[in-house]
Design an enzyme around this catalytic site. Structure first.
Site, short mmCIF file in Angstrom:
data_model
loop_
_atom_site.label_atom_id
_atom_site.label_comp_id
_atom_site.label_asym_id
_atom_site.label_seq_id
_atom_site.Cartn_x
_atom_site.Cartn_y
_atom_site.Cartn_z
N HIS A 1 0.75 -0.86 0.01
CA HIS A 1 -0.06 0.00 -0.11
C HIS A 1 0.73 1.20 -0.11
CE1 HIS A 1 -3.49 2.27 -0.36
NE2 HIS A 1 -2.98 3.02 0.59
N TYR B 1 1.74 5.44 -2.46
CA TYR B 1 1.89 7.02 -1.84
C TYR B 1 3.34 7.34 -2.33
CZ TYR B 1 -2.61 6.79 0.15
OH TYR B 1 -3.95 6.62 0.05
N HIS C 1 -9.25 0.07 -11.48
CA HIS C 1 -8.98 1.23 -10.30
C HIS C 1 -7.61 1.71 -10.42
CE1 HIS C 1 -8.62 3.04 -6.57
NE2 HIS C 1 -7.81 2.20 -6.44
N PHE C 2 -6.58 0.71 -10.38
CA PHE C 2 -5.14 1.40 -10.29
C PHE C 2 -4.55 1.95 -11.37
CE2 PHE C 2 -3.78 -3.13 -10.45
CZ PHE C 2 -2.89 -3.15 -11.75
N HIS C 3 -5.19 1.84 -12.73
CA HIS C 3 -4.78 2.29 -13.90
C HIS C 3 -5.39 3.86 -13.94
CE1 HIS C 3 -3.34 -1.48 -15.59
NE2 HIS C 3 -2.55 -0.50 -16.42
N ARG D 1 -9.14 -10.56 -13.03
CA ARG D 1 -7.94 -9.93 -13.77
C ARG D 1 -6.98 -10.91 -14.09
NH1 ARG D 1 -5.00 -7.38 -8.46
NH2 ARG D 1 -3.32 -6.86 -9.83
N ARG D 2 -6.07 -10.62 -14.70
CA ARG D 2 -4.92 -11.64 -15.13
C ARG D 2 -5.30 -12.87 -15.77
NH1 ARG D 2 -3.07 -10.81 -8.93
NH2 ARG D 2 -1.88 -8.96 -9.25
#
Lengths: 207, 541
Positions: free
Chosen positions: B217, B221, B368-370, B431-432
């Site tokens: 996580h 950041y 989401h993370f893209h 995913r994947r």
């Protein structure tokens, strides 16, 4: 005889900590924060508190939790393990009528490859891996868990709607990962009958 | 920033970052095409997973690490007005990290390390892959040391003075990264390298996942802080206004660094090796870390409003129209915030403890993370590059209108790519996977969304190529005349003259992090040494 000075020392330490915290608080209060920003931070804290509150209340009073029963198993010798030996896999109903499903995940399928479970009934799934990391998800339901070798992933769920559902591996487990899936039939409660004695179910229903 | 040697150091880092980026963009486009199944000739799980592993390593580790290092050297020298401390050491860090990348690239590109960038023991890759990754991380530690030493030196020479905000944020990021990388370093050094060399026979996958969650996580950041730094220290000035509050910015960076560390278990919600109480504790921390982002959103929008009104904007929304939309930094921050809002909504779903079951490991997650990394964060990397380049190469930007097209297309492409990706996740697509072979009616609903994603990917690829073209053209253009542009930092509305030490230093926060980490990871890691567990032997893929 050492206790007196030690006690004094502790008191001293606490006092120091206390005065430091007071200083910190006073300095924090002294920071210039605009009125509007103060309001925004208050709103943000309320929203965050609301979300956290809902989650915590659901967890403590309604039992809404992710899987979290830390239970180990030797993944290398499942065939010698009483619980996960081939004959015990699949759906079983105990004397009290509780439905338990024991499943083994291995490259590249879930065994047994097809099971029937009743709708609107709590079902306890116990998943183990016989090789690497896997994940399992039955789309459109909350039957989702990681299957980590060395651990039993236990999850209790209730399927609301009867139907044919795929059981998909959702964690990369090797080059054949795409092919790792099986089927589950959720059958209306009144039409479902408990299996008499769970036989070995190695027959493929997959294409 | 008139020092040619420092400019060369920063440019070298940034070029490695962006070369990794463009290579990984081509792989991303291949993946979206392969996965859709529209071109049967492309179908190959071994090429696909080699590509996914390489794409992940290049984007998450190479683009980010080298960008952050180049960014840090530029910030430290310009904001502190000091030369880089110990340049030979800085270059040693650069070469160490680059050697690591090359070592890791060999097994990755030959398909021998298709274990994804999240490693996934008990699957193992050749040791050279893990050793390369380790060298890359050690190279980044060298950077952390240099940043912290420069921070200390400046403080010593300017006793009682507030450290420039940009450098305070960078020092916080260095501290954050040292703590963050410790988790994965423990996993790689004590589990993965010994396992792949055959020094140990088994590995506890549960422990490995816990250690990786320690890193997983806060690393985002670490990637994000340069973008937030630009929000606070560049955007207000570029928009023609002032920074809303210097002190609140510092508080935001502190809360980001402190609370992003002890919350990694939201990556393990669905895992059997950690108990639900610990997951709930980390879930609460995850919501706390939303606060600095909400504060940042407020500060940036308030700074923009001040600028808009100073430029003559009137009424409730008039100030938005009067913002300098043709300034690359201002346009980027607007697009970045838009993606942050939608990405943030998705993030709250992911963070929501039991609700996570609906989307865990579905296509929703890469969607989401893209959106939040490749969108919100990387668009700010572009803006920073456009802003730094004229200073670094001492030539004007080749074409700012092309740069605006590039930023818009990145935003449009990312929206077209990630919206269907989220929908696919809600429709249950994992995913994947490299192709859809499930013999089930459910998969019919997936087709149109996969088709849309190809277009999103194409727009992004074009935009990425344009980005590299603009940077290269700027640098290679024959210099017409002496061009000298300095990097300017935004002034706060109320200048800060003095600060309490805890708003001006990292020492206290280092201790707070140590306590929080001991609370949130102490028992969850120690339990593995007391429970009766049997490890897993290594597996190929």
């Amino acid at each position: 005889m050492q206790t007196e000075p030690l006690k004094q020392k502790c008191e001293q330490l606490l006092q120091n900590l206390n005065s430091q915290l007071c200083d910190f608080y006073a300095q924090l209060r002294a920071i210039h924060i605009d009125q509007l920003e103060r309001k925004w931070i208050t709103i943000s804290l309320i929203v965050i508190g609301l979300f956290v509150g809902i989650i915590v209340i659901d967890a403590f009073f309604h039992g809404v939790n992710p899987p979290g029963k830390v239970e180990t198993v030797d993944s290398a010798s499942l065939h010698l393990n009483k619980e996960f030996a081939e004959d015990n896999l699949g759906v079983q109903v105990d004397a009290k009528g509780h439905v338990t499903v024991r499943m083994v995940a291995g490259r590249y399928s879930f065994f047994p490859k097809h099971i029937d479970v009743p709708a609107e009934t709590p079902v306890t799934f116990r998943w183990v891996s016989m090789d690497v990391l896997h994940g399992v998800h039955i789309p459109m339901t909350n039957m989702s868990t990681m299957i980590v070798p060395g651990y039993v992933a236990e999850i209790i769920t209730t399927f609301p709607k009867p139907g044919e559902y795929p059981v998909l591996c959702n964690e990369y487990c090797g080059l054949g990962h795409n092919h790792m899936w099986s089927n589950i039939s959720v059958i209306a409660k009144e039409n479902w009958t408990a299996p008499v004695k769970s036989p070995a179910k190695g027959v493929s229903n997959n294409e | 920033m008139n020092d040619a040697a420092t400019r060369k150091l920063a440019l070298s880092h940034l070029w490695v970052a962006f070369i990794a980026f463009i290579v990984a963009c081509f792989m991303g486009q291949y993946q979206v095409l392969e996965r859709s199944g529209f071109i049967p000739a492309l179908d190959s799980p071994s090429v696909y997973f080699a590509s996914v592993s390489t794409h992940g390593v290049l984007m998450a580790f190479v683009l980010t690490f080298f960008f952050i290092m180049g960014f840090g050297y530029t910030i430290a020298t310009t904001s502190l007005k000091q030369p880089v401390w110990n340049k030979p050491l800085a270059w040693a860090g650069f070469w160490l990290a680059l050697t690591g990348v090359v070592l890791a690239a060999i097994p990755l590109l030959t398909g021998k390390a298709s274990v994804l960038y999240t490693f996934y023991p008990p699957m193992v890759a050749p040791a050279v892959f893990y050793i390369g990754a380790t060298l890359l991380v050690v190279g980044s530690w060298v950077w952390c040391v240099i940043m912290l030493v420069m921070f200390m030196h400046w403080k010593k020479a300017n006793t009682g003075q507030p450290v420039p905000l940009a450098m305070f944020a960078t020092a916080m990021n260095a501290l954050l990264w040292l703590w963050t990388s410790a988790g994965v370093a423990l996993e790689v050094l004590f589990q993965l390298i010994p396992l792949s060399l055959g020094w140990i026979d088994t590995v506890d996958a549960g422990l490995a996942r816990t250690l990786f969650a320690w890193t997983l996580h806060p690393i985002v950041y670490f990637w994000l802080i340069p973008a937030y730094t630009a929000f606070y220290v560049f955007v207000p000035k570029q928009a023609g206004g002032f920074l809303f509050s210097d002190e609140m910015a510092r508080l935001a960076f502190i809360v980001l660094a402190v609370f992003s560390l002890p919350i990694g278990f939201h990556h393990l919600y669905m895992d059997p090796e950690q108990a639900k109480g610990w997951k709930l504790l980390h879930a609460i921390g995850t919501f706390v870390v939303a606060l600095p982002t909400l504060v940042t959103g407020f500060a940036v929008i308030a700074s923009l409003e001040i600028a808009g009104r100073l430029r003559g904007g009137k009424g409730l929304f008039g100030w938005i129209i009067s913002l300098p939309w043709t300034n690359t930094m201002v346009l980027s921050v607007i697009l970045s915030l838009l993606m942050l809002i939608f990405g943030g909504f998705g993030g709250i779903v992911n963070a929501s403890y039991a609700m996570n079951a609906m989307i865990h490991n579905t296509a929703w997650v890469p969607g989401h993370f893209h959106l939040i990394f490749a969108g919100t964060t990387v668009i700010m990397y572009f803006a920073i590059a456009y802003y730094f380049w004229p200073t670094l190469v001492k030539k004007p930007l080749f074409s700012s209108s092309m740069a605006l097209v590039q930023l818009w297309t990145w935003f449009i492409g990312m929206s077209i790519l990630t919206t269907p990706w989220h929908v696919l996740g809600l429709l249950g697509q994992p995913r994947r996977i490299s192709s859809v072979v499930y013999n089930n009616l459910l998969t019919l609903a997936w087709k149109p969304y996969e088709f849309m994603m190809i277009f999103g990917g194409l727009i992004l690829l074009g935009s990425a190529c344009l980005f590299i073209y603009i940077l290269a053209k700027t640098q290679l253009n024959p210099a017409a005349e002496a061009f000298d542009q300095q990097i300017e930092f935004a002034e706060p509305i109320y200048a800060v003259e003095s600060l309490p030490e805890w708003l001006n230093d990292i020492k206290l926060w280092n201790k707070v992090i140590a306590v929080l980490m001991a609370i949130s990871f102490g028992y969850p890691i120690l339990q593995f040494f007391f429970m009766d567990s049997s490890g897993s032997s290594p597996w190929g893929f």
